[in-house]
Structure formats: structure tokens, C-alpha cells
Design a protein around this motif. Structure first.
Motif, mmCIF file in Angstrom:
data_model
loop_
_atom_site.group_PDB
_atom_site.id
_atom_site.type_symbol
_atom_site.label_atom_id
_atom_site.label_comp_id
_atom_site.label_asym_id
_atom_site.label_seq_id
_atom_site.Cartn_x
_atom_site.Cartn_y
_atom_site.Cartn_z
ATOM 1 N N ILE A 356 -13.629 18.975 -34.935
ATOM 2 C CA ILE A 356 -12.894 19.953 -34.128
ATOM 3 C C ILE A 356 -13.792 21.120 -33.728
ATOM 4 N N SER A 357 -13.472 21.719 -32.575
ATOM 5 C CA SER A 357 -14.118 22.967 -32.165
ATOM 6 C C SER A 357 -13.171 24.114 -32.444
ATOM 7 N N LEU A 358 -13.713 25.166 -33.021
ATOM 8 C CA LEU A 358 -12.898 26.316 -33.389
ATOM 9 C C LEU A 358 -13.621 27.610 -33.022
ATOM 10 N N PRO A 359 -12.870 28.660 -32.667
ATOM 11 C CA PRO A 359 -13.523 29.958 -32.467
ATOM 12 C C PRO A 359 -14.294 30.334 -33.730
ATOM 13 N N LEU A 360 -15.463 30.923 -33.574
ATOM 14 C CA LEU A 360 -16.322 31.181 -34.735
ATOM 15 C C LEU A 360 -15.637 32.008 -35.814
ATOM 16 N N TYR A 416 -2.618 23.275 -35.937
ATOM 17 C CA TYR A 416 -3.354 24.485 -36.327
ATOM 18 C C TYR A 416 -4.517 24.729 -35.366
ATOM 19 N N THR A 417 -5.247 23.671 -35.046
ATOM 20 C CA THR A 417 -6.379 23.791 -34.118
ATOM 21 C C THR A 417 -5.912 24.305 -32.768
ATOM 22 N N GLY A 422 -8.460 26.017 -30.302
ATOM 23 C CA GLY A 422 -9.617 25.165 -30.493
ATOM 24 C C GLY A 422 -9.451 23.853 -29.750
ATOM 25 N N SER A 423 -10.345 22.912 -30.015
ATOM 26 C CA SER A 423 -10.281 21.576 -29.418
ATOM 27 C C SER A 423 -10.165 20.540 -30.532
ATOM 28 N N ILE A 424 -9.283 19.553 -30.344
ATOM 29 C CA ILE A 424 -9.063 18.544 -31.387
ATOM 30 C C ILE A 424 -10.229 17.564 -31.488
#
Length: 470
Positions: A356-360, A416-417, A422-424
């Protein structure tokens, strides 16, 4: 484990003896497999298992074309397959699709030392391709833990990221062109020798990241950057994720243009790698670790910058301990600690993996949230990943798969993502395992447009069905 997913078979044709005879006439009997197909039917995580009765191994784009044209007319479903190292069930059949292996389409056609342009077929193993480019002073701009077995075609079709996206960007920027075969058998030549080719729609991008659902990539034109003369790698121990973030900021500030990779490993991830493979970590006993790599042209200049960066971090109490090396063997040993984590976590029971991509600022919070949510149902909840491009690999390991734990994790992890914007999927794609959750990262309008593209390019839906779109 066996497949745990109930999927209704699509309205596709069934194989018969006439089909087998046709395929033999195209590729030869020796390149057609009907027995011992477990290695082709089961994915790397052993969570998705198809029931294909046939593997075809064409040796040229014309053979791929002939196979797909025939399958389209007969409405036989096809699953394109590279090295089968994917983690979302995208490279294995779900029902009884014919497996189209790209293993034999593996020529390196040309490597231009002046322009850096490498042209190759999609079945080239990533590590082999990189070794060849290094012989003339270039590097392939994607580096993965699975490089010894994954295919460059699979990397492109999933838009794979890897360890050095921070330096080289993703494959949408490095791939100059592709050759692909549509479901109809039509060969589409989208090859190019130029970074700048602003002539209408960039059709190549339809196939980069489409996971074999729009066409089968058979050839690639790739821009390979120069190999760095000076590489340094630091392995650091830190006490908190806040210090990890501060160290990342300082790495960008002090290392600047020579910063090539910034990875984070938590204690659980490192322990899995060290204990399973009997590795020696330079330092241990910290909750967080970072691997920070620089790639430049002047070793003494780069080391000076690195030392200034490390001294500042230790002075401020952000870096508690660490080591830095320019010795190739030591660099390789340290990278093993990170690259072997995903393998270590699946070798002792079962592991749920989320890319997943998440804000830092939210990057590591989900690990703590999931630890609280799953409790004693899991042996270990840990996270590691590409901090430089906000890509976290969340892992939840257990003795064996249970519906109770599965339902505790999904769809919550995707909800949650989505909640934190964020991106799954950061780099592994959607495949089969995430197709029902695409809505958490794409709007209804976007998904509708994706369906329209699929219908236009593959009207009978024979290419990698049950993947990406449900």
C-alpha cells in the motif's frame, strides 16, 4: 494451502483434442505441457490455485499472435504468465484458463551504450538483463528482491516499483515503447527510441500496469541509466518512527542528487530475515532500521557527504547506531537483510501481505492499528518498505490461514488505507486478490472507463479474466 475463493467460471469454451492439435502445429509438441502443472497453477504465496490443464510456450510474437487469434475465435480464456513471482494472484489461472508462458520469448535484442536504450523480449529474467547492461556501463532502472526469477515483461505489465524508484522513477517513465499482442491476435508496434515522442495518445501506457488484461507484452524498449562508479550503503538503528522521518528528510537534504534508495525495516521484519536465513545484521536491538544508499561518481566526495549526514543525525539523537560501507560484498550482505524479508515471512506458516501507499505521516500507523485489531490471532504484525516513495509492505503472519483472521483484516485494511487517502496497491498491482477492493482507490467513473477500455480491446474477455476488474 488450497484456493479459498469461490469464483463462477466465465462463459468460455472448453479445451478439446482439436485445440491441442492446433497449438502443437503452431509451437511444436515439446513446447506444450499437459502434466505436472502445479508450478504454473499456484502463486508464490500459495493462496491462489487454478486448474489449468494446458501450458503453452510460444517462441515468437507471431506464435503468440496465432495462439491468441485462435483462442479469441474459440473463446478460450488465457492467463499470460512470466516468472510467477506476483503477490496478488495476477499471474496464475483462477479456473481452467490456458497458461501462456513467455519463458521462451527471452532475447536481448540490443543494448546501446551511447543512448542507454535497451531492447529486449518480455521473457528476459530481470537479473540477467541487468547483468548484461552492466557489462557496458548501464543498469536496468528497476531492482526487485525477486530479480533472479521475475521477467521484465511481468515487471512492465504490473508497473513494478522496487528498491530504487526514488532514484529512477517508475516504469511509466523508463519504458520508451512496447510491442503487444491484442486478444484478436493483432500485433501492436508501440516501440520507440526516444524519451520525447509527443505524437498523440501515449498508447504504451495502456499496457504498462494493465496486468495482461488488455494485451500480452512481447517486446520492450527501456531507457537504462549509467552505472554509478561510487555506491555507499548505510544501515542505521533508530528508536522511533518520528526519527525515521527526520532521518529521511535529512538524507534528502544532505545527500541530495546522490540519494538512490531509502528503505525502512521494523524490528519484526529484520528478525524474520535474520532468524530464517541465519544472517548477521551489523546492528540489532532497535525498533526501526533504515537502509540508505547513495550512487554517485566521486567516492571521496560522496563519503564526505554521507559522513556529514550521519554525524548530524547522531548529534541530534535521531540515529542511535549505524554502519556505512562502500565494499561490494558488504553492500550485498546488507541488502539481503531487506530483500529476503518477504520470503522469510512466508516460510513459517501463512502470511497476509499488503502493498500500500500511504502519506508519510501515516506510513507506520497502520502497523500499530493492525496489531491491536488482530491481537493474538497473528504471530507477527510488521512493516517494511520503500520510505522514499511512501510504499509500505504490511505483513501479518500466523500459523495457518483462518477465516477469523482473514475477516479481521479485510476489508478493514483497505478501508483504513482509503480513509487516510492512500492507495490499496503501490507496486504489486490489483490482480485477483484485490479486484473487489479497487473501489477504495478508484472512483466509479474511473472504473467504468477501465471497463470500457477492456471491452474495446478484449471484447470476449479472454485475456487474464477474473483479474483487476470484478
Amino acid at each position: 494451502m488450497k484456493i479459498r475463493h469461490n469464483v463462477k467460471r466465465g462463459n468460455y469454451g472448453f479445451l478439446d483434442s482439436k485445440d491441442i492439435s492446433f497449438f502443437e502445429s503452431v509451437i511444436g509438441k515439446r513446447n506444450l505441457l499437459q502434466e505436472d502443472l502445479d508450478g504454473y497453477n499456484v502463486d508464490f504465496l500459495r493462496s491462489v490455485c487454478g486448474n489449468s490443464q494446458l501450458v503453452l510456450k510460444p517462441g515468437s510474437v507471431k506464435e503468440v499472435s496465432a495462439i491468441l487469434k485462435y483462442c479469441n475465435e474459440r473463446k478460450l480464456a488465457v492467463c499470460p504468465q512470466g516468472g510467477n513471482t506476483g503477490l496478488v494472484g495476477g499471474s496464475v489461472p483462477i479456473c481452467d484458463e490456458i497458461i501462456l508462458s513467455l519463458q521462451r520469448i527471452n532475447r536481448i535484442i540490443s543494448i546501446d551504450q551511447i543512448t542507454g536504450i535497451t531492447v529486449c523480449e518480455s521473457g528476459c529474467i530481470l537479473e540477467n538483463l541487468d547483468n548484461k547492461t552492466r557489462e557496458v556501463g548501464l543498469v536496468v532502472p528497476v531492482d526487485l528482491g525477486a530479480k533472479s526469477s521475475c521477467y521484465i515483461g511481468g515487471n512492465v505489465s504490473t508497473n513494478a516499483g522496487g528498491l530504487r524508484v526514488l532514484r529512477y522513477g517508475n516504469l511509466h517513465g523508463s519504458v520508451l515503447g512496447v510491442e503487444a499482442v491484442l486478444a484478436s491476435g493483432q500485433i501492436i508496434d508501440l516501440m520507440s527510441d526516444f524519451k520525447k515522442d509527443n505524437t498523440g495518445y501515449h498508447l504504451k501506457h495502456l499496457f504498462i500496469g494493465s496486468e495482461g488484461t488488455l494485451g500480452v507484452i512481447t517486446k520492450i524498449s527501456l531507457l537504462c541509466p549509467p552505472k554509478s562508479d561510487a555506491v555507499h550503503l548505510a544501515f542505521l538503528g533508530l528508536s522511533s518512527f518520528d526519527h525515521v522521518l527526520r532521518t529521511f528528510i535529512n538524507a534528502k537534504r544532505y545527500l541530495g542528487e546522490i540519494l538512490s534508495s531509502c528503505e525502512m525495516i521494523d524490528a519484526g521484519s529484520l528478525e524474520a530475515s535474520v532468524s530464517h536465513f541465519k544472517l548477521n545484521a551489523p546492528i540489532q536491538g532497535y525498533p526501526f532500521y533504515m537502509l540508505i544508499e547513495s550512487s554517485g561518481s566521486n567516492a571521496s566526495h560522496d563519503l564526505e557527504k554521507f559522513n556529514e549526514f550521519l554525524e548530524n543525525g547522531m548529534k541530534n539523537g535521531e540515529i542511535l547506531d549505524g554502519t556505512v560501507t562502500a565494499e561490494l560484498s558488504k553492500i550485498q550482505d546488507i541488502w539481503k537483510l531487506r530483500e529476503l524479508v518477504p520470503v522469510a515471512l512466508v516460510n513459517n506458516g501463512y502470511c497476509f501481505k499488503y502493498d500500500i501507499s500511504l502519506p508519510l505521516r501515516e506510513f507506520y500507523n497502520i502497523v500499530n492499528v493492525m496489531q491491536d485489531r488482530v491481537g493474538d490471532l497473528a504471530k507477527c504484525v510488521c512493516g517494511y518498505g520503500h520510505l522514499g516513495d511512501s510504499n509500505l509492505h504490511l505483513n501479518i503472519s500466523c500459523e495457518k490461514f483462518t477465516e477469523e483472521l482473514y475477516n479481521r483484516i479485510e476489508p478493514f485494511v483497505f478501508e483504513y488505507t482509503c480513509k487516510v487517502k492512500g492507495s490499496i496497491s503501490a507496486e504489486h498491482g490489483i490482480g485477483f486478490l484485490k479486484r473487489n477492493y479497487l473501489k477504495y482507490s478508484k472512483s466509479p467513473e474511473s472504473i467504468k472507463m477501465m471497463r470500457s477500455l477492456k471491452k474495446f480491446l478484449d471484447p470476449n474477455g479472454i485475456l487474464n479474466p477474473y483479474k483487476v476488474l470484478n
